[in-house]
Design an enzyme around this catalytic site. Sequence first.
Site, PDB file in Angstrom:
ATOM      1  CB  CYS A 172    -108.265 -13.991 -15.342  1.00 15.46           C
ATOM      2  SG  CYS A 172    -109.775 -13.344 -16.109  1.00 15.46           S
ATOM      3  NE  ARG A 173    -104.001 -11.009 -14.005  1.00 17.83           N
ATOM      4  CZ  ARG A 173    -103.650  -9.770 -13.719  1.00 17.83           C
ATOM      5  NH1 ARG A 173    -102.430  -9.359 -14.020  1.00 17.83           N
ATOM      6  NH2 ARG A 173    -104.500  -8.940 -13.138  1.00 17.83           N
ATOM      7  CB  SER A 174    -105.069 -14.903  -8.315  1.00 21.42           C
ATOM      8  OG  SER A 174    -106.406 -14.479  -8.198  1.00 21.42           O
ATOM      9  CG  ASN A 231    -109.961 -14.444  -6.611  1.00 24.42           C
ATOM     10  OD1 ASN A 231    -110.755 -14.809  -5.747  1.00 24.42           O
ATOM     11  ND2 ASN A 231    -108.941 -15.199  -6.963  1.00 24.42           N
ATOM     12  CB  CYS A 268    -104.827 -11.407 -10.095  1.00 23.81           C
ATOM     13  SG  CYS A 268    -106.448 -12.199 -10.080  1.00 23.81           S
ATOM     14  CG  ASP A 275    -105.864  -8.120 -16.715  1.00 26.65           C
ATOM     15  OD1 ASP A 275    -106.531  -9.135 -17.029  1.00 26.65           O
ATOM     16  OD2 ASP A 275    -106.342  -7.168 -16.095  1.00 26.65           O
TER      17      ASP A 275
END
Length: 170
Positions: free
Chosen positions: A17-19, A15, A12, A128
């Site tokens: 939140c999402r990944s 690095n 993401c 995001d």
Amino acid sequence: MSRAPTGVLFVCLGNICRSPLAEGVFAHLAERRGVRAHFEVDSCGTGGWHAGEPSDLRATAVALRHGIRLTRVARQLNPERDFGRFHHLIAMDRSNARHLLEAGAPRDRVRLLRSFVPDDAHDLDVPDPYYGGDDGFETVYRIIERSCAAALSELAPADGPPTPPLNRPG
Ligand code: 4NP
């Protein structure tokens, strides 16, 4: 018979939140299916602003609510090392995917996480959640969970030949 693990890198922007969520969820689902040892799972950000930091507290909290502990420390993509090590470079959104390709990632190894879910074809980005509220993290968690389940079904080993070794790019 032992085989080399299949490398899966979730990517993401930051690095935090999402990944990290995708990494934690994928590893958790693989563990539950008894195939954790078949994968090397990692995550990174295309940007380095948060390198060295733990995951965002909102991401950590939503993961914990679903029984998953996030332990990673953020790091930035390292093209030379990562493209030689991971078979699947799984981007959270199209901007992350573009960044990977511009950094020299082999096109056939770059994939959007939501592309594993046929019903999500109309909306391929994991949004995001960084600038939103806690609701956004729950929504993102659900998207990531169903996408990781689909990804695992596709990438988990059948009783076929072992994963071939990677050709180093360039
Ligand atoms: P992520 O979220 O890419 O899912 O980790 C973000 C984290 C930080 C920033 C943007 C997105 N930021 O602009 O610092």
